[in-house]
Design a protein around this motif. Structure first.
Motif, mmCIF file in Angstrom:
data_model
loop_
_atom_site.group_PDB
_atom_site.id
_atom_site.type_symbol
_atom_site.label_atom_id
_atom_site.label_comp_id
_atom_site.label_asym_id
_atom_site.label_seq_id
_atom_site.Cartn_x
_atom_site.Cartn_y
_atom_site.Cartn_z
ATOM 1 N N GLY A 25 0.423 0.919 -4.801
ATOM 2 C CA GLY A 25 0.069 2.148 -4.102
ATOM 3 C C GLY A 25 -0.210 3.245 -5.106
ATOM 4 N N ALA A 26 -1.000 4.237 -4.684
ATOM 5 C CA ALA A 26 -1.337 5.341 -5.594
ATOM 6 C C ALA A 26 -1.480 6.648 -4.827
ATOM 7 N N GLY A 27 -0.840 6.729 -3.668
ATOM 8 C CA GLY A 27 -0.855 7.957 -2.873
ATOM 9 C C GLY A 27 0.241 8.911 -3.349
ATOM 10 N N GLY A 28 0.590 9.861 -2.501
ATOM 11 C CA GLY A 28 1.563 10.876 -2.890
ATOM 12 C C GLY A 28 2.912 10.291 -3.282
ATOM 13 N N ALA A 29 3.441 9.372 -2.478
ATOM 14 C CA ALA A 29 4.759 8.784 -2.772
ATOM 15 C C ALA A 29 4.698 7.995 -4.071
ATOM 16 N N ALA A 30 3.655 7.181 -4.228
ATOM 17 C CA ALA A 30 3.518 6.366 -5.440
ATOM 18 C C ALA A 30 3.426 7.240 -6.678
ATOM 19 N N VAL B 221 -0.727 -0.882 -9.134
ATOM 20 C CA VAL B 221 -1.630 -1.787 -8.415
ATOM 21 C C VAL B 221 -2.047 -1.082 -7.134
ATOM 22 N N ASN B 222 -3.335 -0.862 -6.957
ATOM 23 C CA ASN B 222 -3.777 -0.158 -5.749
ATOM 24 C C ASN B 222 -5.122 -0.671 -5.288
ATOM 25 N N ARG B 223 -5.328 -0.610 -3.982
ATOM 26 C CA ARG B 223 -6.586 -1.040 -3.359
ATOM 27 C C ARG B 223 -7.782 -0.295 -3.957
ATOM 28 N N THR B 224 -7.638 1.005 -4.172
ATOM 29 C CA THR B 224 -8.724 1.817 -4.716
ATOM 30 C C THR B 224 -8.477 2.050 -6.198
ATOM 31 N N LEU B 225 -9.356 1.472 -7.040
ATOM 32 C CA LEU B 225 -9.113 1.457 -8.495
ATOM 33 C C LEU B 225 -9.020 2.857 -9.095
ATOM 34 N N LEU B 226 -9.920 3.749 -8.698
ATOM 35 C CA LEU B 226 -9.924 5.093 -9.298
ATOM 36 C C LEU B 226 -8.590 5.794 -9.071
ATOM 37 N N ARG B 227 -8.041 5.644 -7.877
ATOM 38 C CA ARG B 227 -6.737 6.282 -7.594
ATOM 39 C C ARG B 227 -5.634 5.644 -8.429
ATOM 40 N N ALA B 228 -5.755 4.329 -8.680
ATOM 41 C CA ALA B 228 -4.764 3.650 -9.527
ATOM 42 C C ALA B 228 -4.812 4.216 -10.941
ATOM 43 N N ASP C 28 11.172 -0.754 -1.324
ATOM 44 C CA ASP C 28 10.165 -0.300 -0.365
ATOM 45 C C ASP C 28 10.352 1.197 -0.166
ATOM 46 N N VAL C 29 9.251 1.956 -0.100
ATOM 47 C CA VAL C 29 9.406 3.378 0.238
ATOM 48 C C VAL C 29 9.408 3.583 1.746
ATOM 49 N N VAL C 30 8.871 2.608 2.475
ATOM 50 C CA VAL C 30 8.869 2.705 3.942
ATOM 51 C C VAL C 30 10.310 2.566 4.429
ATOM 52 N N ASP D 268 16.066 -0.348 -0.009
ATOM 53 C CA ASP D 268 15.281 0.224 1.097
ATOM 54 C C ASP D 268 14.816 1.650 0.778
ATOM 55 N N GLY D 269 13.866 2.139 1.592
ATOM 56 C CA GLY D 269 13.252 3.446 1.352
ATOM 57 C C GLY D 269 14.100 4.622 1.808
ATOM 58 N N LEU D 270 15.134 4.337 2.597
ATOM 59 C CA LEU D 270 15.960 5.449 3.072
ATOM 60 C C LEU D 270 16.718 6.100 1.904
HETATM 61 P P1 NDP Z 1 -0.815 8.273 1.115
HETATM 62 O O1 NDP Z 1 -1.707 8.287 2.296
HETATM 63 O O2 NDP Z 1 -0.868 9.386 0.122
HETATM 64 O O3 NDP Z 1 -1.061 6.905 0.283
HETATM 65 C C1 NDP Z 1 -1.124 5.683 0.963
HETATM 66 C C2 NDP Z 1 -1.222 4.540 -0.058
HETATM 67 O O4 NDP Z 1 -1.169 3.324 0.667
HETATM 68 C C3 NDP Z 1 -2.517 4.528 -0.861
HETATM 69 O O5 NDP Z 1 -2.259 4.029 -2.137
HETATM 70 C C4 NDP Z 1 -3.378 3.551 -0.062
HETATM 71 O O6 NDP Z 1 -4.359 2.901 -0.835
HETATM 72 C C5 NDP Z 1 -2.335 2.550 0.360
HETATM 73 N N1 NDP Z 1 -2.706 1.801 1.557
HETATM 74 C C6 NDP Z 1 -2.775 2.268 2.823
HETATM 75 N N2 NDP Z 1 -3.122 1.275 3.665
HETATM 76 C C7 NDP Z 1 -3.300 0.153 2.905
HETATM 77 C C8 NDP Z 1 -3.656 -1.192 3.187
HETATM 78 N N3 NDP Z 1 -3.908 -1.593 4.448
HETATM 79 N N4 NDP Z 1 -3.705 -2.062 2.162
HETATM 80 C C9 NDP Z 1 -3.425 -1.672 0.900
HETATM 81 N N5 NDP Z 1 -3.096 -0.405 0.561
HETATM 82 C C10 NDP Z 1 -3.019 0.494 1.553
HETATM 83 O O7 NDP Z 1 0.651 8.110 1.709
HETATM 84 P P2 NDP Z 1 2.031 8.533 1.041
HETATM 85 O O8 NDP Z 1 2.028 8.120 -0.377
HETATM 86 O O9 NDP Z 1 2.337 9.931 1.360
HETATM 87 O O10 NDP Z 1 3.073 7.656 1.876
HETATM 88 C C11 NDP Z 1 3.148 6.230 1.710
HETATM 89 C C12 NDP Z 1 4.367 5.731 2.441
HETATM 90 O O11 NDP Z 1 5.543 6.238 1.800
HETATM 91 C C13 NDP Z 1 4.464 6.161 3.910
HETATM 92 O O12 NDP Z 1 4.927 5.062 4.670
HETATM 93 C C14 NDP Z 1 5.528 7.249 3.896
HETATM 94 O O13 NDP Z 1 6.242 7.322 5.113
HETATM 95 C C15 NDP Z 1 6.427 6.751 2.778
HETATM 96 N N6 NDP Z 1 7.174 7.813 2.127
HETATM 97 C C16 NDP Z 1 8.517 7.590 1.946
HETATM 98 C C17 NDP Z 1 9.280 8.518 1.311
HETATM 99 C C18 NDP Z 1 10.737 8.266 1.149
HETATM 100 O O14 NDP Z 1 11.462 9.221 0.800
HETATM 101 N N7 NDP Z 1 11.210 7.025 1.334
HETATM 102 C C19 NDP Z 1 8.706 9.769 0.772
HETATM 103 C C20 NDP Z 1 7.283 9.878 0.990
HETATM 104 C C21 NDP Z 1 6.552 8.928 1.648
HETATM 105 P P3 NDP Z 1 -5.768 3.615 -1.185
HETATM 106 O O15 NDP Z 1 -5.493 4.551 -2.316
HETATM 107 O O16 NDP Z 1 -6.632 2.487 -1.579
HETATM 108 O O17 NDP Z 1 -6.208 4.316 0.071
#
Ligand code: NDP
Length: 279
Positions: free
Chosen positions: A135-140, A158-165, A218-220, A241-243
């Motif tokens: 993952g490469a979103g906010g949490a990652a 490791v992320n689906r979208t290379l540029l974000r990785a 897991d962050v979920v 776990d993510g909690l």
């Molecule tokens: P973002 O939307 O910023 O990022 C989502 C990430 O998930 C991206 O890297 C995206 O890839 C990837 N992704 C989404 N769907 C798929 C898929 N089908 N296959 C592969 N990759 C996928 O979300 P956040 O980072 O904010 O949140 C991610 C998770 O973390 C959420 O479930 C959130 O609830 C949880 N979270 C937990 C926290 C905790 O304290 N435990 C704190 C913050 C968030 P791509 O870049 O390619 O789009």
């Protein structure tokens, strides 16, 4: 105070975001204030994207003591505060504001919350270890940045979208690299930091990539035991776990605001009880 009874001198903290009604933060922080015997209360404030600037100005006017910031305001909070911590500066995002007089101090506690959970809940210090972050979103990104500061030897993104990785890997400093699922075998810890698995049994990491030598995090956190963590257990791996991340990032905020050591066990219990009611 042991009951969150509100008086004229009660300090007010809040989470600002949209949507925010589902947030576990009020439950977690109010449990902490009760356990620590502090005359504080924590509320959820629904603030739409267009009103962020007014809300941040209101922190000073209303004298809110501490504010948690969630989606979609973390970038706006970065711009609104007077000073930022090292992690907030690296992330260009603020998830915690401490008001000191008329000054707003901005922090980002998410990534450090993950590392705290790794150390406290899994008894694992990432220093010198290889960690894969999927993952490469906010949490990652917050986790990758914190792992770099915590002394990880290698952070493989490791992320689906290379540029974000690529952008995310650069946050780990010299130890961040972009990889593929094939690289997971060489890592000690594997973190799912995608949103895959949230309320579903989908896996972001194929079962074949899981090893008994892994610590799988897991962050979920909804459900607390995700399909990935169940698969990891079946493969003989340790799990986290993510909690724990959610509780520990809140614990850091609590300490920033109050100067008091956070009652982490009570915060975790309150979060688990609230999640159990949502099932
Ligand atoms: P973002 O939307 O910023 O990022 C989502 C990430 O998930 C991206 O890297 C995206 O890839 C990837 N992704 C989404 N769907 C798929 C898929 N089908 N296959 C592969 N990759 C996928 O979300 P956040 O980072 O904010 O949140 C991610 C998770 O973390 C959420 O479930 C959130 O609830 C949880 N979270 C937990 C926290 C905790 O304290 N435990 C704190 C913050 C968030 P791509 O870049 O390619 O789009």
């Amino acid at each position: 105070m042991s009951s969150n009874a509100v008086s004229g001198s009660t300090q007010v903290a809040a989470v600002i975001g949209s949507p925010v009604r589902h947030s576990l933060s009020p439950v977690i922080h109010n449990a902490a204030f009760r356990a620590a015997g502090l005359d504080w209360v924590y509320v959820a404030l629904e603030v739409g994207a267009a009103r962020a600037a007014e809300a941040f100005a209101g922190i000073r006017a209303l004298g809110l003591a501490g504010v948690s910031v969630t989606t979609p305001h973390k970038d706006a909070a970065f711009a609104a505060v007077d000073e930022v911590s090292v992690s907030a500066q690296a992330m260009n995002a603020v998830n915690c504001i401490h008001r000191v007089g008329d000054r707003l101090l901005g922090y980002n506690t998410d990534g450090d919350g993950f590392v705290d959970s790794l150390r406290a809940d899994a008894e694992f210090d990432p220093a010198g270890h290889s960690v894969a972050v999927v993952g490469a979103g906010g949490a990652a990104r917050s986790i990758i940045e914190a792992l770099g500061r915590a002394g990880a030897a290698r952070v493989v993104v490791v992320n689906r979208t290379l540029l974000r990785a690529q952008q995310a890997a650069s946050l780990a400093g010299g130890c961040g690299v972009v990889g593929t699922l094939d690289d997971l075998a060489e890592c000690d810890v594997v973190v799912n930091a995608t949103s895959v698995g949230l309320g579903s049994s989908e896996l972001s990491i194929p079962v074949a990539a899981l090893r008994s030598s892994h610590l799988i995090a897991d962050v979920v956190y909804h459900p607390i035991e995700t399909a990935l963590l169940r698969a990891a257990e079946s493969a003989g791996a340790r799990t986290l776990d993510g909690l724990g991340m959610l509780v520990h990032q809140a614990a850091r905020q609590f300490t920033i605001w109050t100067g008091v050591t956070a009652p982490v066990a009570e915060m975790r219990r309150a979060a688990e009880a609230a999640l159990a009611q949502r099932r």
